[in-house]
Design a protein around this motif. Structure first.
Motif: not given
Length: 895
Positions: A467-477, A599-609, A653-659
């Motif tokens: 999930t973090q990888l795809f967040v990075s990809y989308v924010t990079h775009i 997880h809020p930290a995973t979403r956070m990079p998107l909020e900049k945009y 699923l639990l791994f991706e959640s980081r919870n």
């Protein structure tokens, strides 16, 4: 097991085979040998010492030459050594080439290698026909003069169509770069398997649903079960179906490279590199001919208009025709392949039917009997097909390690950066596993670019989850794809529209969107969106287009993200109902993204945009509630592989959640984890290690026959001290893995009480480290080393611990470890000073009557023993009776 498949080859068989090969002229033998050179290299590289031994014994080479090749292998890889060996033998003489073939035939008794079996079967059963076919594939048929010009024009069109690869554009580019396919194509591994139904289902579960590939498992299977096939060998003799195939299915998960492989196949045909026996090759994509009824004649003419006036003549010789249909999984209707549906099939090229019926008719040979057909599909579509229709079923398994590394090097260009990025991905395992898929390789490299190439200031932190990888990809775009960054509200509105389009596609099983789909979702196609969506022109010269996401996984990411950008209770409820009811794994990746974005930290990079995600709190609450409903105990109670694989998916699923709190709630206290008999990939071990890290204590962890090897154990090691009962039996663990086990035993907070290491490959060399760890450990009560190679010297190292007062071991199992009479006296001496050992198992070793007196003394003087097992040794009946007579109250003797 592979050993059951090994043919019993007698020396008489070897002589008969040698005589058979001697019937070929020197030129014919050279031609056949060159044809099979890639197979020979692949077979030989798997065990060069055995091949050298066989070649020396025949003798094809001298002992000194064998030593020279052995020395060469130490400084080069096995593939290079095998290539040199074959090249050298081919260059020597006819007798040497014949000797190599004879040695390979004899090696069948020691190997069950599918490529070895395949080429020997082909040369025995089809050798003389094969010589003709080799020449035909090189030179082709002598064409009818009036068709010659038509064929040249057709090849030119396909050469232009397939000769270049357009790479996805990276941020900052207005268009993707174009490269000649011959310079940019990275080899994809293709394997063929006899288990049609079983294999396709396993691929669907283990690859399509999980998106993962166990390279070690694959390489083991490729050596024993799977035949590796180069694309130019797809229509060669198949020893499983005992024929030259007319119908071939190539399967592979989404974006693994099926279309690229077909593109390269067609380009090589059009440039005369292979399969010139086909005078005409016709290529169609299911997505472009999906809902139409037409005849085969009109289908060909619609795609290849210049053939219109020559088509009847072209179709007169079906055996010279190859039809390729790409993307069966994108067909809206199923193939009509069953016997009861035969009345629906076409008989003539002019019959008007749905395209799937035309394809079925070609496959069933009711239409153009003798023609060849190649289909590609995702594995999930194959489970509904009739088994016997395809003469060969092959699977694209994507990139192995070398291909992944080469891809990174090509993408980054800079050797240092590519090496650092690849090392990070390999260490992550979660990301590395994704990269078996070429499309994921591209996404991963694109997302990691700002993490390893800092334009200004410090590089961005690298992602750890998918999930973090795809967040990075989308924010990079978003950061680099437009000259001016839009306002957050506008950017959010754009992503919401794209998200609902993606969500509709995922839930409605739609991959190709018509313009009206975009209008309904309020998606306005723009240069910015080409980072996510692509236009697909319908036909040459046509203004009609369809749209699809760059990759299915990007569509799944946006389908999950939209619920955090624009939460709608009813839509979320409907989607989750489909997720819960789905048994096929179609929502696995979508579900991981849904969990990861909670997880809020995973979403956070998107909020900049896009600004603050106001809907995220509601979505997070619902998603965590959904994850909390997972019934871990019910899943863990299932003993079938499908149940255990589903449990792995839950852990993902639990791994991706980081919870961590969520993990503890789902796992419960004193959790039991059992994945025995399920292949665990290194990435699975990474995920399991994270889950263990969130738990305070694990009562029992059973990983028997999971083939985790040292790489998987290395990833689990930091958390194994929390486990009370640990079983690692039958995992092919070698001495280097013992260091990780010892690290667990030495941990200051180690809770391990029961350790089972049966059926591994530990030798006496590892016992010194184990003894040292046991001296420091004060928790372990039970140790099982059944069926290892401890031998006497290993036992002596363990006895140094057993004779100390601090030793806590109560049960020691050393069954089948090659212990001999010489060890018995020292064993007796050490145990006479031990006050804790109650159970001792020495069964299936090589003790004989010579140590009978020491064994009697051991039984009499070991005051704490209550149970000793001595079965399956080499004692005489008389000594067995004497030892049995020493049984007393409080001591049972099993012999």
């Amino acid at each position: 097991m592979a050993s059951k498949q090994r043919p019993m080859v007698t020396e008489g068989d070897v002589i008969a085979f040698s005589k058979h090969m001697d019937n070929y002229s020197p030129w014919e033998l050279m031609k056949l040998s060159e044809h099979f050179r890639p197979d020979m290299v692949y077979v030989i590289e798997n065990d060069i010492p055995i091949v050298l031994q066989e070649l020396t014994s025949r003798p094809v080479i001298t002992a000194q030459q064998a030593q020279d090749y052995s020395d060469w292998e130490k400084n080069h890889d096995s593939t290079g050594t095998a290539e040199k060996l074959v090249r050298d033998i081919f260059a020597v003489s006819y007798a040497a080439r014949l000797g190599l073939w004879t040695c390979l035939f004899a090696l069948q008794s020691r190997w069950a290698h599918p490529n070895l079996n395949g080429m020997l079967d082909e040369i025995i059963q089809n050798g003389h026909n094969l010589l003709q076919e080799i020449l035909l594939n090189e030179s082709g048929h002598a064409p009818d003069p009036e068709l010659k010009a038509c064929q040249v024009e057709h090849k030119a069109k396909l050469r232009d169509l397939t000769g270049r690869m357009k790479e996805n554009k990276t941020p900052g580019q207005s268009e993707g770069q174009i490269f000649p396919i011959s310079s940019r194509y990275v080899e994809l591994k293709v394997v063929s398997d006899r288990h049609f139904k079983k294999q396709t289902h396993q691929e669907h579960e283990a690859l399509a649903a999980a998106g993962e590939l166990n390279e070690y498992r694959l390489q083991r299977r490729m050596k024993s079960e799977l035949e590796r096939i180069a694309p130019d060998r797809l229509f060669r003799w198949c020893f499983r179906s005992r024929r030259v195939p007319l119908s071939v299915m190539v399967s592979g998960v989404a974006d693994v490279g099926k279309t690229t492989l077909v593109q390269k196949f067609i380009f090589d045909w059009a440039t005369g590199k292979h399969y010139q026996k086909f005078a005409f090759v016709f290529f169609f994509k299911f997505r472009e001919v999906n809902e139409e009824k037409m005849s085969l004649e009109s289908l060909i003419c619609q795609t290849y208009p210049p053939l219109w006036d020559k088509l009847p003549r072209v179709l007169e010789d079906p055996e010279k025709l190859l039809f390729i249909f790409d993307g069966l999984d994108e067909s809206k209707t199923d193939l009509k392949l069953r016997s009861r549906e035969a009345h629906e099939l076409c008989m003539n090229p002019g019959d008007v039917k749905p395209v799937t019926v035309i394809v079925a008719s070609l496959l069933k040979q009711t239409l153009l009997k003798g023609c060849s057909v190649l289909l590609t599909s995702r594995p999930s579509k194959l489970t509904s097909l009739e088994v016997g229709v395809f003469h060969r079923v092959a699977s694209i398994v994507g990139f192995l390690s070398k291909e992944r590394e080469r891809y990174f090097s090509m993408f980054f260009g800079d050797e240092r950066v590519s090496r650092e990025a690849f090392a990070y991905v390999r260490d992550s395992q979660v990301l590395y596993t994704l990269c078996y898929n070429p499309s994921y390789c591209w996404i991963t490299c694109t997302a990691l670019k700002p993490c390893f190439i800092a334009r200004a200031g410090r590089p961005q932190p690298a992602p750890k989850t998918v999930t973090q990888l795809f967040v990075s990809y989308v924010t990079h775009i978003m950061a680099n794809h437009t000259q001016e960054r839009p306002e957050p509200q506008r950017m959010r509105d754009t992503l919401i529209s794209v998200g609902w389009l993606a969500e509709y596609g995922i839930t409605d099983r739609t991959l190709v969107f018509q313009p009206h789909h975009l209008q309904v979702a309020n998606v306005e196609f723009s240069p910015f969106l080409t980072g996510f969506l692509v236009e697909n022109p319908q036909a040459e010269g046509s203004s009609q287009v369809t749209y699809s996401f760059l990759h299915l996984t990007i569509q799944e990411f946006f389908a999950a993200l939209v619920h955090y950008l624009d939460y709608k209770e009813e839509k979320f409820r409907d989607t989750m109902a489909k997720v819960r009811s789905c048994k096929e794994g179609d929502y696995e990746i979508f579900s991981r993204f849904l969990a990861g974005l909670s997880h809020p930290a995973t979403r956070m990079p998107l909020e900049k945009y896009v600004g603050q995600l106001k809907s995220s709190a509601e979505a997070t609450h619902k998603v965590i509630g959904w994850l909390s409903e997972m019934n871990y105990e019910e899943l863990q109670s299932r003993e079938d592989p499908e149940g255990k694989r589903r449990l792995i998916n839950v852990l993902n699923l639990l791994f991706e959640s980081r919870n961590s709190q969520l993990v503890r709630d789902v796992m419960g206290k004193d959790a039991h984890v059992d994945f025995s008999e399920l292949y665990l990939m290194p990435v699975d071990c990474t995920v399991l290690a994270y889950v263990l890290s969130c738990c305070e204590e694990i009562q029992r962890l059973t990983l028997d026959s999971c083939f985790i090897q040292n790489e998987g154990l290395e990833r689990l090691r930091p958390e194994l001290h929390k486990v009370r009962e640990l079983s690692l039996s039958d995992n092919d663990l070698k001495d280097d893995a013992m260091k990780n086990i010892c690290s667990v035993l030495k941990h200051p907070n180690c809770r391990l009480e029961d350790l089972r290491l049966e059926k591994n490959m530990f030798t006496e060399a590892s016992c010194t480290d184990l003894a040292s760890a046991l001296k420091e450990n004060h928790t372990l009560f039970n140790l099982d080393l059944t069926r290892n190679k401890v031998r006497n010297n290993g036992l002596y190292a363990l006895l140094e611990v057993l004779k100390t007062p601090q030793c806590k071991i109560q049960k020691l199992v050393l069954q089948e470890n090659g212990l001999s009479d010489d060890s018995c006296e020292r064993l007796c001496s050490a145990l006479s000073r031990n006050s804790t050992l109650q159970h001792l198992n020495l069964s299936a070793n090589v003790y004989t009557d010579r140590c009978a007196e020491d064994m009697r003394r051991l039984i009499r003087t070991s005051c704490s023993l209550t149970n000793i097992r001595l079965s399956l040794n080499d004692f005489s009946p008389k000594v067995e009776e004497q030892l049995r007579s020493l049984q007393r109250e409080g001591l049972k003797i099993h012999i």
